[in-house]
Design a protein around this motif. Structure first.
Motif, PDB file in Angstrom:
ATOM      1  N   ARG A   1      -4.863   1.381 -12.983  1.00 48.22           N
ATOM      2  CA  ARG A   1      -3.484   1.775 -12.718  1.00 48.22           C
ATOM      3  C   ARG A   1      -3.352   2.660 -11.489  1.00 48.22           C
ATOM      4  O   ARG A   1      -2.330   2.629 -10.798  1.00 48.22           O
ATOM      5  N   ILE A   2      -4.375   3.429 -11.193  1.00 46.68           N
ATOM      6  CA  ILE A   2      -4.338   4.342 -10.058  1.00 46.68           C
ATOM      7  C   ILE A   2      -4.199   3.598  -8.733  1.00 46.68           C
ATOM      8  O   ILE A   2      -3.765   4.163  -7.725  1.00 46.68           O
ATOM      9  N   LEU A   3      -4.559   2.308  -8.709  1.00 44.51           N
ATOM     10  CA  LEU A   3      -4.445   1.535  -7.471  1.00 44.51           C
ATOM     11  C   LEU A   3      -2.999   1.394  -7.027  1.00 44.51           C
ATOM     12  O   LEU A   3      -2.723   1.241  -5.836  1.00 44.51           O
ATOM     13  N   LEU A   4      -2.079   1.440  -7.977  1.00 43.04           N
ATOM     14  CA  LEU A   4      -0.654   1.396  -7.622  1.00 43.04           C
ATOM     15  C   LEU A   4      -0.294   2.594  -6.758  1.00 43.04           C
ATOM     16  O   LEU A   4       0.385   2.454  -5.731  1.00 43.04           O
ATOM     17  N   ILE A   5      -0.747   3.772  -7.167  1.00 48.20           N
ATOM     18  CA  ILE A   5      -0.462   4.993  -6.405  1.00 48.20           C
ATOM     19  C   ILE A   5      -1.168   4.966  -5.056  1.00 48.20           C
ATOM     20  O   ILE A   5      -0.598   5.342  -4.028  1.00 48.20           O
TER      21      ILE A   5
ATOM     22  N   SER B   1      -2.076   2.386  -3.225  1.00 46.20           N
ATOM     23  CA  SER B   1      -1.405   1.453  -2.325  1.00 46.20           C
ATOM     24  C   SER B   1      -0.074   2.010  -1.833  1.00 46.20           C
ATOM     25  O   SER B   1       0.279   1.864  -0.659  1.00 46.20           O
ATOM     26  N   ALA B   2       0.660   2.667  -2.735  1.00 47.03           N
ATOM     27  CA  ALA B   2       1.944   3.253  -2.353  1.00 47.03           C
ATOM     28  C   ALA B   2       1.766   4.352  -1.314  1.00 47.03           C
ATOM     29  O   ALA B   2       2.511   4.420  -0.325  1.00 47.03           O
ATOM     30  N   VAL B   3       0.767   5.205  -1.524  1.00 44.99           N
ATOM     31  CA  VAL B   3       0.493   6.272  -0.546  1.00 44.99           C
ATOM     32  C   VAL B   3       0.063   5.668   0.786  1.00 44.99           C
ATOM     33  O   VAL B   3       0.503   6.105   1.858  1.00 44.99           O
ATOM     34  N   GLY B   4      -0.788   4.648   0.741  1.00 47.77           N
ATOM     35  CA  GLY B   4      -1.216   3.985   1.966  1.00 47.77           C
ATOM     36  C   GLY B   4      -0.061   3.387   2.740  1.00 47.77           C
ATOM     37  O   GLY B   4      -0.042   3.410   3.974  1.00 47.77           O
ATOM     38  N   ALA B   5       0.928   2.886   2.021  1.00 44.84           N
ATOM     39  CA  ALA B   5       2.072   2.225   2.666  1.00 44.84           C
ATOM     40  C   ALA B   5       2.948   3.187   3.451  1.00 44.84           C
ATOM     41  O   ALA B   5       3.649   2.768   4.380  1.00 44.84           O
ATOM     42  N   ILE B   6       2.940   4.461   3.095  1.00 41.56           N
ATOM     43  CA  ILE B   6       3.744   5.440   3.844  1.00 41.56           C
ATOM     44  C   ILE B   6       2.877   6.409   4.652  1.00 41.56           C
ATOM     45  O   ILE B   6       3.405   7.251   5.374  1.00 41.56           O
ATOM     46  N   LEU B   7       1.559   6.258   4.531  1.00 42.97           N
ATOM     47  CA  LEU B   7       0.645   7.173   5.224  1.00 42.97           C
ATOM     48  C   LEU B   7       0.839   7.203   6.740  1.00 42.97           C
ATOM     49  O   LEU B   7       0.855   8.297   7.329  1.00 42.97           O
TER      50      LEU B   7
ATOM     51  N   SER C   1     -18.156   1.216  -7.041  1.00 41.86           N
ATOM     52  CA  SER C   1     -17.389   0.125  -7.671  1.00 41.86           C
ATOM     53  C   SER C   1     -15.933   0.528  -7.865  1.00 41.86           C
ATOM     54  O   SER C   1     -15.319   0.242  -8.897  1.00 41.86           O
ATOM     55  N   ASN C   2     -15.399   1.207  -6.852  1.00 38.63           N
ATOM     56  CA  ASN C   2     -14.031   1.708  -6.912  1.00 38.63           C
ATOM     57  C   ASN C   2     -13.226   1.124  -5.754  1.00 38.63           C
ATOM     58  O   ASN C   2     -13.689   1.124  -4.616  1.00 38.63           O
ATOM     59  N   TYR C   3     -12.013   0.659  -6.074  1.00 32.74           N
ATOM     60  CA  TYR C   3     -11.183  -0.014  -5.076  1.00 32.74           C
ATOM     61  C   TYR C   3     -10.107   0.902  -4.485  1.00 32.74           C
ATOM     62  O   TYR C   3      -9.186   0.426  -3.819  1.00 32.74           O
ATOM     63  N   LEU C   4     -10.222   2.199  -4.728  1.00 31.02           N
ATOM     64  CA  LEU C   4      -9.139   3.110  -4.367  1.00 31.02           C
ATOM     65  C   LEU C   4      -8.797   3.052  -2.882  1.00 31.02           C
ATOM     66  O   LEU C   4      -7.629   2.882  -2.500  1.00 31.02           O
ATOM     67  N   LEU C   5      -9.797   3.189  -2.017  1.00 29.60           N
ATOM     68  CA  LEU C   5      -9.536   3.187  -0.573  1.00 29.60           C
ATOM     69  C   LEU C   5      -9.134   1.805  -0.065  1.00 29.60           C
ATOM     70  O   LEU C   5      -8.363   1.687   0.884  1.00 29.60           O
ATOM     71  N   LEU C   6      -9.643   0.758  -0.691  1.00 28.75           N
ATOM     72  CA  LEU C   6      -9.235  -0.587  -0.291  1.00 28.75           C
ATOM     73  C   LEU C   6      -7.770  -0.821  -0.641  1.00 28.75           C
ATOM     74  O   LEU C   6      -7.046  -1.495   0.105  1.00 28.75           O
ATOM     75  N   ALA C   7      -7.326  -0.269  -1.752  1.00 29.42           N
ATOM     76  CA  ALA C   7      -5.904  -0.363  -2.114  1.00 29.42           C
ATOM     77  C   ALA C   7      -5.052   0.391  -1.105  1.00 29.42           C
ATOM     78  O   ALA C   7      -3.983  -0.079  -0.687  1.00 29.42           O
ATOM     79  N   ALA C   8      -5.532   1.570  -0.693  1.00 29.23           N
ATOM     80  CA  ALA C   8      -4.822   2.332   0.332  1.00 29.23           C
ATOM     81  C   ALA C   8      -4.775   1.560   1.644  1.00 29.23           C
ATOM     82  O   ALA C   8      -3.754   1.550   2.345  1.00 29.23           O
ATOM     83  N   ALA C   9      -5.869   0.871   1.979  1.00 32.67           N
ATOM     84  CA  ALA C   9      -5.916   0.061   3.200  1.00 32.67           C
ATOM     85  C   ALA C   9      -4.897  -1.073   3.137  1.00 32.67           C
ATOM     86  O   ALA C   9      -4.253  -1.406   4.140  1.00 32.67           O
ATOM     87  N   ALA C  10      -4.735  -1.663   1.958  1.00 33.05           N
ATOM     88  CA  ALA C  10      -3.735  -2.716   1.795  1.00 33.05           C
ATOM     89  C   ALA C  10      -2.340  -2.168   2.056  1.00 33.05           C
ATOM     90  O   ALA C  10      -1.504  -2.826   2.688  1.00 33.05           O
ATOM     91  N   GLY C  11      -2.095  -0.947   1.590  1.00 33.29           N
ATOM     92  CA  GLY C  11      -0.803  -0.318   1.848  1.00 33.29           C
ATOM     93  C   GLY C  11      -0.583  -0.046   3.324  1.00 33.29           C
ATOM     94  O   GLY C  11       0.495  -0.309   3.870  1.00 33.29           O
ATOM     95  N   VAL C  12      -1.608   0.484   3.991  1.00 32.30           N
ATOM     96  CA  VAL C  12      -1.509   0.740   5.430  1.00 32.30           C
ATOM     97  C   VAL C  12      -1.270  -0.563   6.190  1.00 32.30           C
ATOM     98  O   VAL C  12      -0.451  -0.630   7.119  1.00 32.30           O
ATOM     99  N   GLY C  13      -1.986  -1.611   5.806  1.00 30.80           N
ATOM    100  CA  GLY C  13      -1.807  -2.906   6.456  1.00 30.80           C
ATOM    101  C   GLY C  13      -0.383  -3.420   6.320  1.00 30.80           C
ATOM    102  O   GLY C  13       0.192  -3.969   7.274  1.00 30.80           O
ATOM    103  N   SER C  14       0.216  -3.237   5.136  1.00 31.45           N
ATOM    104  CA  SER C  14       1.609  -3.672   4.943  1.00 31.45           C
ATOM    105  C   SER C  14       2.550  -2.891   5.849  1.00 31.45           C
ATOM    106  O   SER C  14       3.542  -3.428   6.352  1.00 31.45           O
ATOM    107  N   HIS C  15       2.243  -1.611   6.060  1.00 30.53           N
ATOM    108  CA  HIS C  15       3.077  -0.785   6.944  1.00 30.53           C
ATOM    109  C   HIS C  15       3.062  -1.323   8.370  1.00 30.53           C
ATOM    110  O   HIS C  15       4.112  -1.450   9.010  1.00 30.53           O
ATOM    111  N   LEU C  16       1.871  -1.644   8.861  1.00 29.32           N
ATOM    112  CA  LEU C  16       1.761  -2.160  10.228  1.00 29.32           C
ATOM    113  C   LEU C  16       2.483  -3.500  10.367  1.00 29.32           C
ATOM    114  O   LEU C  16       3.115  -3.769  11.399  1.00 29.32           O
ATOM    115  N   LEU C  17       2.405  -4.334   9.334  1.00 27.37           N
ATOM    116  CA  LEU C  17       3.095  -5.624   9.375  1.00 27.37           C
ATOM    117  C   LEU C  17       4.614  -5.435   9.413  1.00 27.37           C
ATOM    118  O   LEU C  17       5.308  -6.070  10.212  1.00 27.37           O
TER     119      LEU C  17
END
Length: 235
Positions: free
Chosen positions: A24-28, A30-36, A81-97
């Motif tokens: 569930r933490i991946l939601l947060i 990704s959201a933080v990454g999207a506005i970072l 085995s944690n996807y936390l930073l990859l989820a943040a990267a997905a958010g950042v990528g969406s921002h650039l797009l």
């Protein structure tokens, strides 16, 4: 692109990642990454570097930052085995797009193509606030983000439990309203060639589909996705 559209996109990406991973933490994340990128560049460019650059798309809007987060995310995933930073990267990528940053290659590929270009945005934060408050889509995205967080984290908001349960009864109304809004913006973009309306429409329609998919599969209403029981540590 305005702030709540970025945040909404990050939350929708996070919902999908939550569904797929059970974390569930991946939601947060990704959201933080999207506005970072804006959290870093807006104060930096319009306050600290106002006399030299006065631009809001600088260091954190570069491909370099995204690659750094991806590399760190892959390392963290291999080690923990944690996807936390990859989820943040997905958010950042969406921002650039959504910012269509490819239209500013000097920024996107910094520092390869030279220094950032100076801009002139007098009264940026006043203009930005007015746009946020007067945009129908921003209100819709903001309310949907609150709606999703209250349902997904209803176990954390015990004092608001009755509100969360009432929100669940609204389903699938938010998805329908997002779809209608998205189609309206797409129609507007068709007749006016407004690129921002096109992007807002696409985000709203895709968000509607994500909400429908996740709700249909009981990702949100149950508090844990169907896959969560496979690895309790991922909760």
């Amino acid at each position: 692109m305005l702030g709540f559209c970025h945040l909404f996109a990050g939350v929708m990406i996070g919902l999908l990642l939550y569904k797929l991973s059970g974390q569930r933490i991946l939601l947060i994340a990704s959201a933080v990454g999207a506005i970072l990128p804006d959290l870093i560049d807006k104060p930096l460019g319009h306050f600290l570097l106002a006399d030299s650059l006065n631009a809001g798309r600088i260091y954190a809007h570069t491909l370099l930052l995204l690659l750094i987060i991806v590399v760190l995310g892959l390392y963290y995933w291999r080690k923990k085995s944690n996807y936390l930073l990859l989820a943040a990267a997905a958010g950042v990528g969406s921002h650039l797009l959504l910012d269509q940053i490819w239209q500013a290659p000097v920024t996107l590929f910094w520092p390869l193509l030279g220094p950032f270009a100076a801009a002139d945005f007098e009264g940026y934060f006043t203009t930005f606030t007015i746009k946020e408050l007067t945009s129908i889509s921003e209100w819709a995205f903001a309310l949907t983000v609150i709606y999703v967080l209250l349902i997904v984290y209803q176990d954390k908001f015990k004092k608001l439990n009755k509100v969360s349960l009432w929100f669940e009864r609204l389903l699938p109304l938010p998805s329908i309203l997002l779809l209608i809004m998205g189609l309206a913006y797409l129609l507007s973009a068709l007749f006016t060639s407004n690129e921002e309306h096109l992007l807002v429409g696409v985000v709203a329609v895709l968000g509607s589909l994500v909400l429908t998919y996740t709700l249909k599969n009981k990702v949100m209403s149950s508090g844990e996705p169907e896959t969560a029981h496979l690895n309790p540590a991922k909760r």
